[in-house]
Design an enzyme around this catalytic site. Sequence first.
Site, PDB file in Angstrom:
ATOM      1  N   GLY A 153       0.684  55.060  35.518  1.00  0.00           N
ATOM      2  CA  GLY A 153      -0.296  54.839  36.684  1.00  0.00           C
ATOM      3  C   GLY A 153      -0.131  53.139  37.037  1.00  0.00           C
ATOM      4  CG  ASP A 199      -3.793  53.493  36.097  1.00  0.00           C
ATOM      5  OD1 ASP A 199      -4.469  53.282  34.795  1.00  0.00           O
ATOM      6  OD2 ASP A 199      -3.552  54.546  36.385  1.00  0.00           O
ATOM      7  CG  ASP A 210     -12.447  56.185  33.492  1.00  0.00           C
ATOM      8  OD1 ASP A 210     -13.928  55.967  34.183  1.00  0.00           O
ATOM      9  OD2 ASP A 210     -12.436  57.480  33.302  1.00  0.00           O
ATOM     10  CE  LYS A 237     -12.988  55.878  37.984  1.00  0.00           C
ATOM     11  NZ  LYS A 237     -12.778  57.353  38.030  1.00  0.00           N
ATOM     12  CG  PHE A 257     -10.731  60.987  40.348  1.00  0.00           C
ATOM     13  CD1 PHE A 257     -10.621  60.737  39.006  1.00  0.00           C
ATOM     14  CD2 PHE A 257      -9.412  61.113  41.045  1.00  0.00           C
ATOM     15  CE1 PHE A 257      -9.462  61.049  38.171  1.00  0.00           C
ATOM     16  CE2 PHE A 257      -8.243  61.178  40.078  1.00  0.00           C
ATOM     17  CZ  PHE A 257      -8.343  61.365  38.856  1.00  0.00           C
ATOM     18  CB  VAL A 258      -9.613  55.823  43.133  1.00  0.00           C
ATOM     19  CG1 VAL A 258     -10.789  55.537  43.531  1.00  0.00           C
ATOM     20  CG2 VAL A 258      -9.468  55.162  41.856  1.00  0.00           C
ATOM     21  CG  ASP A 298      -2.065  60.965  38.092  1.00  0.00           C
ATOM     22  OD1 ASP A 298      -2.373  60.033  37.487  1.00  0.00           O
ATOM     23  OD2 ASP A 298      -2.071  62.089  37.776  1.00  0.00           O
ATOM     24  NE  ARG A 347       1.821  59.275  38.599  1.00  0.00           N
ATOM     25  CZ  ARG A 347       1.072  59.142  37.702  1.00  0.00           C
ATOM     26  NH1 ARG A 347       0.172  58.286  37.702  1.00  0.00           N
ATOM     27  NH2 ARG A 347       1.055  60.179  36.752  1.00  0.00           N
TER      28      ARG A 347
HETATM   29  P1  IMP Z   1      -9.564  55.488  29.800  1.00  0.00           P
HETATM   30  O1  IMP Z   1      -8.941  55.757  28.703  1.00  0.00           O
HETATM   31  O2  IMP Z   1     -10.839  56.541  30.004  1.00  0.00           O
HETATM   32  O3  IMP Z   1     -10.015  54.182  30.189  1.00  0.00           O
HETATM   33  O4  IMP Z   1      -8.878  56.113  31.124  1.00  0.00           O
HETATM   34  C1  IMP Z   1      -7.695  55.226  31.884  1.00  0.00           C
HETATM   35  C2  IMP Z   1      -6.679  56.246  32.243  1.00  0.00           C
HETATM   36  O5  IMP Z   1      -7.488  57.293  32.929  1.00  0.00           O
HETATM   37  C3  IMP Z   1      -6.055  55.603  33.290  1.00  0.00           C
HETATM   38  O6  IMP Z   1      -4.889  54.687  32.965  1.00  0.00           O
HETATM   39  C4  IMP Z   1      -5.629  56.420  34.353  1.00  0.00           C
HETATM   40  O7  IMP Z   1      -4.483  56.858  34.032  1.00  0.00           O
HETATM   41  C5  IMP Z   1      -6.789  57.595  34.235  1.00  0.00           C
HETATM   42  N1  IMP Z   1      -8.133  57.301  35.243  1.00  0.00           N
HETATM   43  C6  IMP Z   1      -9.093  57.037  34.872  1.00  0.00           C
HETATM   44  N2  IMP Z   1     -10.014  57.194  36.207  1.00  0.00           N
HETATM   45  C7  IMP Z   1      -8.991  57.507  36.778  1.00  0.00           C
HETATM   46  C8  IMP Z   1      -9.220  57.726  38.434  1.00  0.00           C
HETATM   47  O8  IMP Z   1     -10.432  57.553  39.061  1.00  0.00           O
HETATM   48  N3  IMP Z   1      -7.999  58.233  39.093  1.00  0.00           N
HETATM   49  C9  IMP Z   1      -6.762  58.356  38.356  1.00  0.00           C
HETATM   50  N4  IMP Z   1      -6.630  58.157  37.084  1.00  0.00           N
HETATM   51  C10 IMP Z   1      -7.809  57.704  36.409  1.00  0.00           C
HETATM   52 MG    MG Z   2      -2.942  58.079  34.575  1.00  0.00          MG
END
Ligand code: IMP
Ligand code: MG
Length: 181
Positions: A38, A93, A96, A124, A145-146, A152, A158
Amino acid sequence: MKILLTEQELQLGIERLAKQISLEYGERPITIVAIMTGSLVLLADLIRRLEMPIRVSLIQASSYRGGTESGNLDVNDSTMLDIQGRDCLLVDDIFDTGKTLTRVTERLKSLRPASLKSIVLLYKEGRQEFPLEPDYFIFKIPDEFVVGYGLDYQDLYRNLPYVGVMEQVDLDAHHLAHPPA
Ligand code: IMP
Ligand code: MG
């Protein structure tokens, strides 16, 4: 698709971040550890705006199992450079739940870098489940969701030059065009 961040907004944001990093590190060499896939586009744009000596190291982390829900985290750091005693910047990227950044930060700290800071393109809002916060984020976004600019949905989108929101109509169109095998 509804555009959340235009190409120009993204470039301005990255320019702002690059200035901040340059102020903070000056001429000191840094090792950028980028979480694939990402952060690919952000990485390419960011490093070209930095003038200190830069090493680029890649690690792979995937937490989304095809959909928009977070799953287990797979980390592959077999191609990573040695970071012991180095000033490191971790780049991802999107922040979340925080699981990816938390897990990867723990892993990197065990390799004893001289310093470690983290950067994410997008933060986010209202999703965090871990106490760790990124040191820098470029944009705060609502809980949607973006895709695009590296992000992606099921490994596609991407290459969009902007960040767009994957709304229900877009999901429906996607699934029509790419039916499950
Ligand atoms: P986390 O581990 O929950 O913080 O998620 C982080 C990873 O989830 C990021 O590196 C992204 O690859 C993916 N991700 C989280 N939200 C989105 C979104 O809205 N669009 C696309 N990928 C996302
Ligand atoms: Mg990802």
